[in-house]
Design a protein around this motif. Structure first.
Motif, short mmCIF file in Angstrom:
data_model
loop_
_atom_site.label_atom_id
_atom_site.label_comp_id
_atom_site.label_asym_id
_atom_site.label_seq_id
_atom_site.Cartn_x
_atom_site.Cartn_y
_atom_site.Cartn_z
N ALA A 169 0.83 -1.21 0.00
CA ALA A 169 0.00 0.00 0.00
C ALA A 169 0.86 1.25 0.00
O ALA A 169 1.80 1.38 0.79
N LYS A 170 0.55 2.18 -0.90
CA LYS A 170 1.36 3.40 -1.05
C LYS A 170 0.77 4.58 -0.27
O LYS A 170 1.48 5.52 0.07
N THR A 171 -0.55 4.55 -0.02
CA THR A 171 -1.20 5.68 0.64
C THR A 171 -2.08 5.17 1.77
O THR A 171 -2.37 3.98 1.89
N LYS A 172 -2.49 6.13 2.61
CA LYS A 172 -3.39 5.82 3.72
C LYS A 172 -4.71 5.25 3.20
O LYS A 172 -5.25 4.27 3.73
N GLU A 173 -5.22 5.85 2.12
CA GLU A 173 -6.50 5.41 1.55
C GLU A 173 -6.39 3.98 1.02
O GLU A 173 -7.32 3.18 1.17
N GLU A 174 -5.26 3.68 0.41
CA GLU A 174 -5.09 2.33 -0.13
C GLU A 174 -4.97 1.31 1.01
O GLU A 174 -5.50 0.19 0.92
N LYS A 175 -4.30 1.70 2.08
CA LYS A 175 -4.16 0.79 3.21
C LYS A 175 -5.53 0.50 3.84
O LYS A 175 -5.83 -0.64 4.22
N ILE A 176 -6.38 1.52 3.92
CA ILE A 176 -7.75 1.33 4.44
C ILE A 176 -8.50 0.34 3.54
O ILE A 176 -9.15 -0.60 4.02
N ASN A 177 -8.37 0.53 2.24
CA ASN A 177 -9.04 -0.34 1.28
C ASN A 177 -8.60 -1.80 1.45
O ASN A 177 -9.42 -2.73 1.46
N LEU A 178 -7.30 -2.01 1.61
CA LEU A 178 -6.77 -3.37 1.68
C LEU A 178 -7.00 -4.01 3.05
O LEU A 178 -7.21 -5.23 3.15
N LEU A 179 -6.99 -3.20 4.11
CA LEU A 179 -7.35 -3.72 5.42
C LEU A 179 -8.79 -4.22 5.41
O LEU A 179 -9.10 -5.29 5.97
N ASP A 180 -9.64 -3.46 4.77
CA ASP A 180 -11.04 -3.87 4.64
C ASP A 180 -11.15 -5.18 3.86
O ASP A 180 -11.90 -6.09 4.25
N VAL B 203 -6.93 -10.46 14.49
CA VAL B 203 -7.99 -9.77 13.76
C VAL B 203 -8.31 -8.44 14.44
O VAL B 203 -8.49 -7.40 13.78
N LEU B 204 -8.38 -8.47 15.76
CA LEU B 204 -8.71 -7.25 16.49
C LEU B 204 -7.64 -6.17 16.30
O LEU B 204 -7.96 -4.98 16.29
N GLN B 205 -6.40 -6.59 16.12
CA GLN B 205 -5.33 -5.62 15.84
C GLN B 205 -5.58 -4.92 14.50
O GLN B 205 -5.39 -3.70 14.38
N ASP B 206 -6.01 -5.68 13.51
CA ASP B 206 -6.35 -5.08 12.21
C ASP B 206 -7.52 -4.11 12.35
O ASP B 206 -7.55 -3.05 11.71
N ILE B 207 -8.50 -4.48 13.18
CA ILE B 207 -9.65 -3.59 13.39
C ILE B 207 -9.19 -2.29 14.05
O ILE B 207 -9.62 -1.19 13.65
N ASP B 208 -8.34 -2.40 15.05
CA ASP B 208 -7.84 -1.18 15.72
C ASP B 208 -7.13 -0.25 14.73
O ASP B 208 -7.33 0.96 14.75
N THR B 209 -6.31 -0.85 13.87
CA THR B 209 -5.60 -0.05 12.86
C THR B 209 -6.59 0.61 11.91
O THR B 209 -6.47 1.80 11.57
N PHE B 210 -7.60 -0.15 11.49
CA PHE B 210 -8.61 0.37 10.58
C PHE B 210 -9.37 1.53 11.22
O PHE B 210 -9.59 2.58 10.58
N MET B 211 -9.78 1.37 12.46
CA MET B 211 -10.55 2.42 13.15
C MET B 211 -9.72 3.69 13.29
O MET B 211 -10.23 4.80 13.13
N GLU B 212 -8.45 3.51 13.57
CA GLU B 212 -7.56 4.67 13.71
C GLU B 212 -7.37 5.39 12.38
O GLU B 212 -7.44 6.64 12.31
N LEU B 213 -7.15 4.64 11.31
CA LEU B 213 -6.90 5.22 10.00
C LEU B 213 -8.14 5.93 9.44
O LEU B 213 -8.01 6.90 8.68
N THR B 214 -9.32 5.45 9.78
CA THR B 214 -10.55 5.99 9.18
C THR B 214 -11.18 7.12 9.99
O THR B 214 -12.16 7.73 9.55
N GLU B 215 -10.63 7.41 11.15
CA GLU B 215 -11.22 8.41 12.04
C GLU B 215 -11.42 9.75 11.34
O GLU B 215 -12.44 10.44 11.53
N ASP B 216 -10.47 10.14 10.50
CA ASP B 216 -10.52 11.46 9.86
C ASP B 216 -11.50 11.52 8.69
O ASP B 216 -11.71 12.61 8.12
N TYR B 217 -12.09 10.41 8.31
CA TYR B 217 -12.97 10.39 7.13
C TYR B 217 -14.45 10.37 7.49
O TYR B 217 -15.30 10.27 6.60
N LEU B 218 -14.76 10.49 8.77
CA LEU B 218 -16.17 10.46 9.18
C LEU B 218 -16.81 11.83 8.95
O LEU B 218 -16.16 12.86 9.08
#
Length: 601
Positions: free
Chosen positions: A434-445, A586-601
């Motif tokens: 993943a090159k960007t924050k948005e791409e990492k969110i996409n792939l974590l999902d 799995v919960l670690q991935d969720i924590d990372t996802f929640m942190e990365l997506t906080e600014d997009y709400l």
């Protein structure tokens, strides 16, 4: 490198459903089954002190088993690639018509094994070729003690052709008639097969497309709900009647024994998952919010998250192959070499076209020591993972080819180990790129979709089947009742975390209608979490883990699952600790996802 999107079946039996080679092999099977029955009848258990005849019987049984699997895999491949191949349907009927005679011989053989004294039996199992397959021979002897008379077992097996097996095949016939209309952006309407519609419905980035298709999808399966209800009622009704004839009241006895699993292990797994539902619900809710909704809709679960200027990564089939080969090599060069062979020899049917069966699978061809993989590839990250998943299955089979046939007969729960391990390799590899924050969110999902399927969707299937079997024990269950059970199971499993549900999921899911393995659900979740433990260990050891990994796979049909885990991983599957450790990843991935997506709400 360019690879074919279509599999090569002619190298197995040339000529498709009109193959003379196939007909010749099926005729050979008739003769071999007849010879086997004659030899079984002639063999006397008190000859155990002279084991040559028993060894000869086991060898002939192995030959028949390989031949039957070879023919069955080929015919099923024809039907998967073209659901309208009526000649292949007839061939399937011809092949399975041989089963009662074979099963009758196996019944006599199993019952004769029980006549050998315990002392003579233990002595026999210390000698080759019996020592290597002692675990499986003990299973056959155990099952022999539960059999009815030969005549009764023959009647049941014969009736199953137009009972259990026929209802399963009838499901395929109904599915072949499913057609989903889809209105394209230019206003024209096209018709999609079930497989095409499902891929688009769950993966299209446009929420209106997903909603439109989901409505049509539900409608299509709902219109035929009475046909599906009849099929499910009679398929599982036959199975329950068979259990009752054998004095079995617990419908979980067969699936647990088949998977070589203790009930305590199954309860520990689901119990630990149940305690960890809330973070997964939170994840689904956050994803829904990113889509501009308060709560997750059913059809949006697998939809990609596209934020900012990000364009979703896609892989052509050839790019997917290169990516998989590159990353397999980091953990197991032998697995990478095997996958290369599968691509080069066209073992994979991946073309996106009408007339194909939905879903994907891997099937073994023991006589040619090959596999074939079926899927409908659509260039998404998820499809790359699916391709890796099925290649994992094929690799598992390949490391067993040199073992006796009985020691290749691994159960479904550990079958999902190698496949999910391969899938995890690919999921983590895409994340690292993943090159960007948005791409990492996409792939974590994308990675999380597997966990959600295992912990929520498949749990719903398990809850549903429990409910259905309990109701079916009391009598026929209406389509309306079945649908209510399905929704109730989904609400319980998803902890009321969705805004909408899939009422006719029970009709659309092939797994409920398979005649071979009952409760075709919990082994997936088991395999997912079991492979999590293996994957964590592999990450510590790199390619030095390869031989240990292969050794584990080679033991998968030779011991109970709990013993396999203790031997190779040093863990107790009946305790929650092992399951929690996998869930924590799995919960670690969720924590990372929640942190990365906080600014997009």
């Amino acid at each position: 490198m360019t690879y074919s999107l279509n599999w090569d079946l002619d190298s197995i039996f040339s000529g498709g459903s009109t193959s003379t080679q196939l007909q010749e092999r099926m005729s050979q099977l008739d003769a071999q089954i007849k010879t086997y029955r004659t030899k079984v009848d002639a063999w006397q258990p008190d000859d155990a002190s002279q084991p040559e005849e028993l060894a000869e019987l086991l060898s002939l049984s192995e030959t028949i088993s390989k031949g039957f699997s070879q023919c069955s895999s080929f015919i099923n491949a024809l039907l998967s690639a073209n659901v309208n191949d009526n000649q292949a349907k007839l061939l399937s009927g011809d092949l399975y018509a041989k089963l009662p005679t074979l099963q009758a011989a196996e019944t006599v053989f199993s019952k004769k094994l029980t006549e050998i004294s315990d002392e003579d039996w233990e002595t026999l199992l210390k000698e080759e070729p019996f020592a290597t397959i002692a675990f499986r021979l003990n299973e056959i002897r155990r099952d022999g003690k539960e059999l009815l008379s030969e005549a009764e077992e023959t009647i049941i097996n014969t009736l199953s052709l137009d009972g259990l097996n026929a209802w399963s095949q009838h499901y395929d016939t109904i599915v072949a008639s499913i057609a989903i209309p889809f209105t394209q952006s230019d206003g024209t309407t096209i018709t999609l097969s079930a497989g095409q519609a499902f891929n688009k419905m769950m993966g299209d980035p446009d929420p209106e497309v997903r909603a439109q298709l989901f409505a049509e999808w539900e409608k299509a399966w709902g219109e035929k709900e009475d046909l599906f209800a009849d099929t499910l009622n009679h398929l599982d009704g036959f199975r329950l009647s068979n259990y009752k004839l054998h004095g079995v009241d617990d419908y979980l006895k067969e699936p647990l024994e088949y998977n070589r699993l203790q009930k305590a292990t199954l309860e520990a797994m689901w119990g630990t998952i149940q305690k960890n539902k809330q973070p997964i619900v939170d994840f689904l809710t956050r994803k829904a919010q990113l889509f501009g909704k308060e709560k997750m809709e059913w059809q949006d679960q697998d939809a990609p998250i596209i934020l900012g200027e990000m364009k979703e990564r896609t892989y052509t089939f050839d790019e997917a192959a290169a990516f998989i080969l590159e990353n397999f090599k980091k953990f197991s060069p032998k697995m990478a070499d095997f996958a290369q062979e599968a691509f080069e020899k066209s073992w994979i049917e991946a073309e996106d076209r009408p007339g194909k069966r939905p879903g994907g699978y891997c099937t073994s061809l023991p006589e040619t020591r090959e596999s074939r993989i079926f899927m409908t590839y659509s260039n998404s990250v998820n499809e790359v993972a699916t391709l890796a998943h099925e290649l994992g299955h094929a690799f598992h089979s390949s490391v067993l080819w040199d073992l006796p046939q009985l020691n290749q007969d691994y159960a479904m729960n550990v079958a999902e180990t190698a496949s999910t391990f391969a899938e995890l390799i690919v999921a983590d590899a895409t994340l690292k790129e993943a090159k960007t924050k948005e791409e990492k969110i996409n792939l974590l999902d994308a990675k999380m979709q597997n966990a959600i399927a295992m912990f929520m969707n498949i749990h719903a299937r398990f809850i549903f089947e429990n409910s259905f079997y309990q109701a079916r024990q009391k009598g026929l269950v209406s389509a309306e009742q079945i649908t209510e059970m399905m929704v109730a199971a989904q609400k319980e499993s998803y902890a009321d975390g969705l805004a909408s549900y899939h009422p006719h999921f029970w009709a659309a899911k092939l797994h409920f209608f398979i005649d071979d393995v009952p409760f075709y659900n919990f082994p997936y979740t088991f395999g997912y979490l079991f492979s999590m433990g293996i994957y964590a260990y592999a990450n510590q050891k790199g390619t030095s883990f390869e031989e240990e990994y292969i050794a584990l796979l080679q033991d998968t049909a030779s011991m109970p699952t709990e013993e396999l885990a203790q031997k190779h991983l040093g863990v107790d599957l009946t305790k929650p600790d092992f399951w929690q450790a996998g869930i924590d990843r799995v919960l670690q991935d969720i924590d990372t996802f929640m942190e990365l997506t906080e600014d997009y709400l």
